[in-house]
Design a protein around this motif. Sequence first.
Motif, PDB file in Angstrom:
ATOM      1  N   ASP A  36      -0.185  73.528   5.244  1.00  0.00           N
ATOM      2  CA  ASP A  36      -0.986  73.574   6.583  1.00  0.00           C
ATOM      3  C   ASP A  36      -2.246  72.471   6.441  1.00  0.00           C
ATOM      4  OD1 ASP A  36      -1.974  74.719   9.046  1.00  0.00           O
ATOM      5  OD2 ASP A  36      -3.297  75.809   7.760  1.00  0.00           O
ATOM      6  N   ALA A  37      -1.658  71.385   5.941  1.00  0.00           N
ATOM      7  CA  ALA A  37      -2.678  70.236   5.771  1.00  0.00           C
ATOM      8  C   ALA A  37      -2.415  69.358   6.974  1.00  0.00           C
ATOM      9  CB  ALA A  37      -2.761  69.614   4.443  1.00  0.00           C
ATOM     10  N   VAL A  38      -3.599  68.561   7.333  1.00  0.00           N
ATOM     11  CA  VAL A  38      -3.109  67.529   8.474  1.00  0.00           C
ATOM     12  C   VAL A  38      -3.692  66.279   8.283  1.00  0.00           C
ATOM     13  CG1 VAL A  38      -3.460  67.575  10.939  1.00  0.00           C
ATOM     14  CG2 VAL A  38      -3.093  69.770  10.054  1.00  0.00           C
ATOM     15  N   SER A  39      -3.119  65.250   8.534  1.00  0.00           N
ATOM     16  CA  SER A  39      -3.480  63.866   8.594  1.00  0.00           C
ATOM     17  C   SER A  39      -4.146  63.423  10.011  1.00  0.00           C
ATOM     18  CB  SER A  39      -2.601  62.900   8.006  1.00  0.00           C
ATOM     19  OG  SER A  39      -2.592  61.729   8.553  1.00  0.00           O
ATOM     20  N   VAL A  40      -5.342  63.069  10.061  1.00  0.00           N
ATOM     21  CA  VAL A  40      -6.068  62.929  11.365  1.00  0.00           C
ATOM     22  C   VAL A  40      -6.332  61.158  11.593  1.00  0.00           C
ATOM     23  CG1 VAL A  40      -7.745  63.400  13.110  1.00  0.00           C
ATOM     24  CG2 VAL A  40      -6.600  65.173  11.772  1.00  0.00           C
ATOM     25  N   ARG A  41      -5.988  60.867  12.515  1.00  0.00           N
ATOM     26  CA  ARG A  41      -6.404  59.170  12.695  1.00  0.00           C
ATOM     27  C   ARG A  41      -7.054  59.069  13.783  1.00  0.00           C
ATOM     28  NH1 ARG A  41      -0.735  56.224  11.043  1.00  0.00           N
ATOM     29  NH2 ARG A  41      -0.993  56.591   8.686  1.00  0.00           N
ATOM     30  N   ASP A  42      -7.885  58.031  13.994  1.00  0.00           N
ATOM     31  CA  ASP A  42      -8.335  57.463  15.349  1.00  0.00           C
ATOM     32  C   ASP A  42      -7.645  56.361  15.570  1.00  0.00           C
ATOM     33  OD1 ASP A  42      -9.668  55.704  17.218  1.00  0.00           O
ATOM     34  OD2 ASP A  42     -11.486  56.281  16.408  1.00  0.00           O
ATOM     35  N   GLN A  43      -6.947  56.570  16.910  1.00  0.00           N
ATOM     36  CA  GLN A  43      -5.882  55.490  17.151  1.00  0.00           C
ATOM     37  C   GLN A  43      -6.248  54.027  17.427  1.00  0.00           C
ATOM     38  OE1 GLN A  43      -2.783  57.043  20.146  1.00  0.00           O
ATOM     39  NE2 GLN A  43      -4.015  58.789  20.495  1.00  0.00           N
ATOM     40  N   GLU A  44      -7.611  54.094  17.304  1.00  0.00           N
ATOM     41  CA  GLU A  44      -8.346  52.588  17.718  1.00  0.00           C
ATOM     42  C   GLU A  44      -8.703  51.916  16.435  1.00  0.00           C
ATOM     43  OE1 GLU A  44     -10.819  52.942  20.996  1.00  0.00           O
ATOM     44  OE2 GLU A  44      -9.196  54.070  22.332  1.00  0.00           O
ATOM     45  N   HIS A  45      -8.962  52.854  15.399  1.00  0.00           N
ATOM     46  CA  HIS A  45      -9.591  52.340  14.085  1.00  0.00           C
ATOM     47  C   HIS A  45      -8.778  52.716  12.828  1.00  0.00           C
ATOM     48  CE1 HIS A  45     -13.427  50.865  15.997  1.00  0.00           C
ATOM     49  NE2 HIS A  45     -13.133  51.967  16.813  1.00  0.00           N
TER      50      HIS A  45
END
Length: 132
Positions: A105-114
């Motif tokens: 229950d872990a998540v990778s999060v990204r900003d799509q522009e950086h």
Amino acid sequence: MTARSLQPDLWAVAVEEAKFTLLDGTGIEYAAIGDGDDYAVRDKDRPQVEIRRPGDDFRRLGALLGRESDLEQPIEGLYDIDVDDDRHEAIKGTGLAYAPIDDHDAVSVRDQEHPGEIRRPGNDWRKLGTTL
């Protein structure tokens, strides 16, 4: 003009180190950007990578991940697990994309522009969403 062109450049605003606050019970630090509802978010153990987005983006992420999990989540090694780029899904109406990490229950999060990503247990992201 598009709605995107009306948004401020969040990376042009300096955020003082002293403004970052550790979100209680998580490994996430956040700081308000300027006087608005925009935030810089980072992993306390990897402060060199920030995601800067409006507060609504983080609130939507927290809501999307749903209810809290009672799974014990190991934090060590999250960055060692391969997460294919094509597993990241855009969150509609935001500049964020997320992907589950392995069977956790872990998540990778990204900003799509950086460039860069932040990997934390799902409960950390849920708590951030409700706090902001």
